[in-house]
Design a protein around this motif. Structure first.
Motif, short mmCIF file in Angstrom:
data_model
loop_
_atom_site.label_atom_id
_atom_site.label_comp_id
_atom_site.label_asym_id
_atom_site.label_seq_id
_atom_site.Cartn_x
_atom_site.Cartn_y
_atom_site.Cartn_z
N GLN A 1 23.15 -14.90 -14.68
CA GLN A 1 22.23 -13.77 -14.87
C GLN A 1 21.21 -12.92 -14.85
O GLN A 1 21.45 -11.70 -14.77
CB GLN A 1 22.01 -14.47 -16.77
N GLN A 2 20.57 -13.93 -13.98
CA GLN A 2 18.80 -12.83 -13.48
C GLN A 2 19.50 -12.45 -12.40
O GLN A 2 19.53 -11.19 -11.66
CB GLN A 2 17.86 -13.42 -13.38
N MET A 3 20.56 -13.02 -11.74
CA MET A 3 21.55 -11.80 -10.05
C MET A 3 22.22 -10.37 -10.44
O MET A 3 22.27 -9.79 -9.69
CB MET A 3 21.74 -12.93 -9.61
N ILE A 4 22.87 -11.14 -12.02
CA ILE A 4 23.70 -9.99 -12.66
C ILE A 4 22.30 -8.55 -12.25
O ILE A 4 22.74 -7.31 -12.36
CB ILE A 4 24.22 -10.49 -13.33
N GLN A 5 21.73 -9.67 -13.49
CA GLN A 5 20.11 -7.77 -13.73
C GLN A 5 19.30 -7.14 -12.37
O GLN A 5 19.54 -5.91 -12.21
CB GLN A 5 19.48 -8.19 -15.07
N LEU A 6 19.33 -7.82 -11.32
CA LEU A 6 19.65 -7.42 -10.28
C LEU A 6 20.55 -6.99 -9.18
O LEU A 6 20.48 -5.88 -8.58
CB LEU A 6 18.80 -8.81 -9.46
N ASP A 7 21.92 -6.42 -9.38
CA ASP A 7 22.45 -6.15 -8.99
C ASP A 7 23.07 -7.11 -7.72
O ASP A 7 23.02 -6.26 -7.19
CB ASP A 7 22.35 -4.53 -8.76
N GLY A 8 22.33 -8.11 -8.28
CA GLY A 8 22.80 -9.15 -6.37
C GLY A 8 24.43 -10.06 -6.18
O GLY A 8 25.31 -9.82 -7.16
N LEU A 9 24.21 -10.85 -5.35
CA LEU A 9 25.50 -11.67 -5.06
C LEU A 9 24.95 -13.01 -5.26
O LEU A 9 24.20 -13.66 -4.16
CB LEU A 9 26.35 -11.12 -3.50
N ILE A 10 25.93 -13.73 -5.10
CA ILE A 10 26.03 -15.13 -4.94
C ILE A 10 26.63 -15.95 -4.14
O ILE A 10 28.56 -16.02 -4.89
CB ILE A 10 25.80 -15.90 -6.48
N TYR A 11 26.77 -16.50 -3.43
CA TYR A 11 27.55 -17.11 -1.91
C TYR A 11 27.19 -18.53 -2.14
O TYR A 11 25.91 -19.11 -2.74
CB TYR A 11 27.40 -16.45 -1.27
N PHE A 12 28.14 -19.60 -2.20
CA PHE A 12 28.09 -21.15 -2.57
C PHE A 12 28.08 -21.50 -0.54
O PHE A 12 29.20 -21.19 -0.34
CB PHE A 12 29.05 -21.30 -3.43
N ALA A 13 27.56 -23.10 -0.46
CA ALA A 13 28.52 -23.19 0.50
C ALA A 13 27.81 -25.28 0.38
O ALA A 13 26.83 -25.63 -0.86
CB ALA A 13 27.22 -23.11 1.74
N THR A 14 28.64 -25.10 0.47
CA THR A 14 28.58 -27.02 0.52
C THR A 14 28.87 -28.16 1.96
O THR A 14 28.89 -27.53 3.12
CB THR A 14 29.60 -27.81 -0.04
N SER A 15 28.78 -28.99 1.95
CA SER A 15 28.42 -29.69 3.84
C SER A 15 30.09 -30.16 3.35
O SER A 15 30.55 -30.14 4.56
CB SER A 15 27.65 -31.37 3.29
N ASN A 16 30.42 -30.65 2.66
CA ASN A 16 31.99 -31.19 3.28
C ASN A 16 33.10 -31.34 1.14
O ASN A 16 32.99 -32.49 0.88
CB ASN A 16 32.02 -32.52 3.24
N MET A 17 33.51 -29.67 1.53
CA MET A 17 34.37 -30.13 0.38
C MET A 17 35.51 -31.63 -0.45
O MET A 17 35.42 -31.23 -1.58
CB MET A 17 35.17 -28.79 0.12
N LEU A 18 35.35 -32.27 0.93
CA LEU A 18 36.80 -33.08 0.49
C LEU A 18 36.02 -34.55 -0.26
O LEU A 18 36.66 -35.26 -0.09
CB LEU A 18 38.34 -33.37 1.82
#
Length: 606
Positions: free
Chosen positions: A459-476
């Protein structure tokens, strides 16, 4: 010492460090911890000078004790051994130290978003697009007088398949070069016209064997058509001598196994010269091209993979023979020809090859960016000098007669899949630096951690007109549900640690993979902060936090006390974190802590 004494005598100190062993002066206000960024330092000094002129005041305080420390220590030791000592939780300093550290290293240790954004942009911004004349004004370690030095020796590799009638043109074009190659390799694998190509090679060899008059006639006609008889005689003599060397510098490789587009690069791994150029058979270079390319690659600014044509990753626009751009252009992928240092070929095979049928250009250029920070450029097409081109006037006609990438059935789908996998794993694209929105990278390795973190910041990033990206080590190897989480993020990234070889990598191997992947994801997404659930404290998280720390990227650490996986790693992660919000359980994240996090995000991106 200066930090302690300054507090005592009330003199202001500008601390140009990211950490300090004396935080007392910071929370007293005598020490201004600015960090290492130039703009922050200049501003802090100017502000302090103005403040002194206005107030002309100092704050003299001694907060390091009253001179009785030795007596108190002696008393404590005596009471301990005599049995009089009673533990008192109020005497424990760890909680107070943690509180001080949280205050000191929260806002004061974080550079402004503008500075962090500028740092990220400078990492990723493309090199200027220059004309050939402008390139020649840049210093280079090479000039044409050095063409015979071993350090500038070059191997030319031409891959043939089903275009016929080109071999003689190729050999003559390479012999005419102002910087000719030291070796020429002609290769073809599982060619449907293998017999015809063999006949062409034999015919060409017969023209250049020792004693043939062809070299004499060819040199006079093609290379030494000069009016001055003395210069012409000298030129012809040198040309014939070089022409006669062809049998010793020409190597032919062939086979029935279909090695597709990668075979020529696999052979290039055994190149014996410092430089190599791998050609598609439709890109026949004009006589000055190798000289121009050698000059360009030996400049500081354009030391990269040089191609005949190139495109953004989306392949929606092509520079080179079609567009005829007169400037060198940095792109995501180059093709037609690849001029580079021969050691760079190894980078193509660093990661899993997703399809052996196509995509050699993607793998080479993406891995070069990721593992060696080597960029890719399309060479300029100078309309005033055809001799500098890496293709002939009938390039399109030749190209239409063969199996040009994109026109072969099925390659378009395969190339899109390869491009998507490389982006998923972490890549920086030529337009990445243009993204200006506030961007936050969320790293997690379980579905629960992912959803918890996104609930805290979304919600705070939406108010900041920001973007959120996601990363993980090994999805499988996690329980993360890609389909469910993809809609929550601008893009999702999977470092695929250990997946190429289906192994559990050692901690060091895993950490190395995380470092490379993280750096590319940050550059590709232009993220300027990271949020983690530090109490999860996995090896991969430790590596990612280390990478962020090295890049001076702020790390927001949500630390759940009853969810610690490895206490030692968790404490080190907390030490490297820029800001830590601690809670006993995930159920006890208070309104005050939520407000702390929101305030921090506002501060990070204001």
């Amino acid at each position: 010492g200066i930090q302690e004494e300054a507090v005592s005598i009330g003199k202001p100190v500008i601390l140009m460090r990211m950490t300090t062993e004396r935080p007392e002066g910071i929370y007293l206000g005598t020490i201004k911890q600015i960090g290492i960024f130039y703009d922050d330092i200049i501003k802090a000094v100017n502000d302090e000078l103005k403040n002194i002129k206005i107030t002309n005041q100092t704050s003299k305080r001694n907060i390091f004790g009253n001179g009785t420390a030795s007596k108190q220590i002696a008393s404590i030791i005596e009471n301990y051994f005599s049995g009089k000592y009673k533990p008192n939780i109020k005497c424990m300093t760890k909680f107070r130290q943690d509180s001080i550290a949280q205050y000191v290293y929260s806002y004061t240790n974080i550079s402004s978003h503008a500075i962090r954004r500028n740092m990220m942009m400078n990492l990723t911004k493309v090199q200027p697009a220059l004309t050939l004349d402008e390139i020649f004004k840049i210093p280079s370690q090479y000039d044409i007088s050095k063409k015979n030095e071993d350090i500038f020796a070059l191997t030319a590799i031409i891959g043939l398949y089903k275009r016929e009638g080109l071999i003689r043109r190729w050999i003559e074009a390479l012999l005419l070069q102002t910087h000719p190659p030291k070796e020429i390799w002609i290769i073809h694998f599982a060619s449907p016209i293998a017999d015809k190509l063999d006949v062409e090679i034999k015919e060409m060899r017969s023209l250049f064997y020792n004693g043939s008059n062809y070299c004499n006639e060819w040199c006079i006609e093609n290379k030494c058509n000069i009016s001055n008889n003395e210069i012409r005689s000298n030129c012809t003599e040198q040309c014939i001598e070089f022409c006669m060397k062809l049998p010793s510098m020409l190597f032919v490789g062939m086979g029935e196994m279909q090695l597709k587009y990668f075979g020529r690069f696999q052979l290039a791994l055994q190149c014996r010269t410092k430089y190599v150029i791998v050609f598609d058979d439709d890109c026949i270079p004009q006589k000055r091209y190798l000289e121009i390319a050698m000059y360009t690659i030996n400049t500081k600014e354009y030391r990269g993979i040089l191609g005949t044509k190139g495109t953004p990753a989306a392949e929606n626009y092509y520079y080179g023979p079609v567009s005829k751009s007169n400037q060198i252009v940095e792109v995501d992928v180059v093709g037609g020809s690849w001029f580079m240092e021969s050691e760079w070929v190894k980078l193509m095979f660093h990661d899993k090859i997703y399809s052996w049928n196509t995509g050699e250009d993607f793998h080479l250029c993406a891995n070069a960016r990721k593992y060696a920070n080597i960029r890719s450029f399309v060479m300029p097409v100078d309309k005033n000098d055809d001799s500098t081109h890496s293709f002939t006037k009938d390039y399109l006609h030749i190209s239409n007669k063969g199996d040009t990438t994109g026109r072969v059935h099925g390659t378009a789908i395969s190339r899109k899949f390869i491009r998507d996998q490389l982006w998923l794993r972490g890549d920086r694209l030529m337009d990445s630096y243009k993204s200006s929105e506030p961007s936050l990278l969320l790293f997690a390795e379980t579905q629960y951690d992912t959803m918890l973190l996104i609930s805290l910041v979304q919600q705070q990033m939406i108010q900041l007109d920001g973007l959120i990206y996601f990363a993980t080590s090994n999805m499988l190897k996690t329980d993360i549900e890609m389909i469910k989480i993809r809609k929550e993020f601008e893009s999702v990234h999977d470092f695929m640690i250990g997946r190429d070889f289906d192994i559990d990598p050692t901690p060091i191997t895993a950490a190395a993979g995380i470092l490379y992947g993280f750096d590319m994801v940050m550059q590709g997404t232009q993220s300027t902060a990271v949020i983690i659930l530090g109490s999860s404290s996995t090896i991969n998280m430790f590596a990612l936090v280390s990478a962020a720390f090295l890049r001076n990227i702020p790390i927001i650490n949500i630390y759940i006390q009853d969810n610690i996986v490895d206490l030692k790693r968790a404490e080190v992660i907390m030490t490297m974190s820029s800001f830590t919000i601690r809670t006993l359980t995930n159920q006890t994240f208070s309104n005050l802590q939520s407000q702390q996090l929101n305030n921090l995000l506002v501060h990070l991106y204001k």
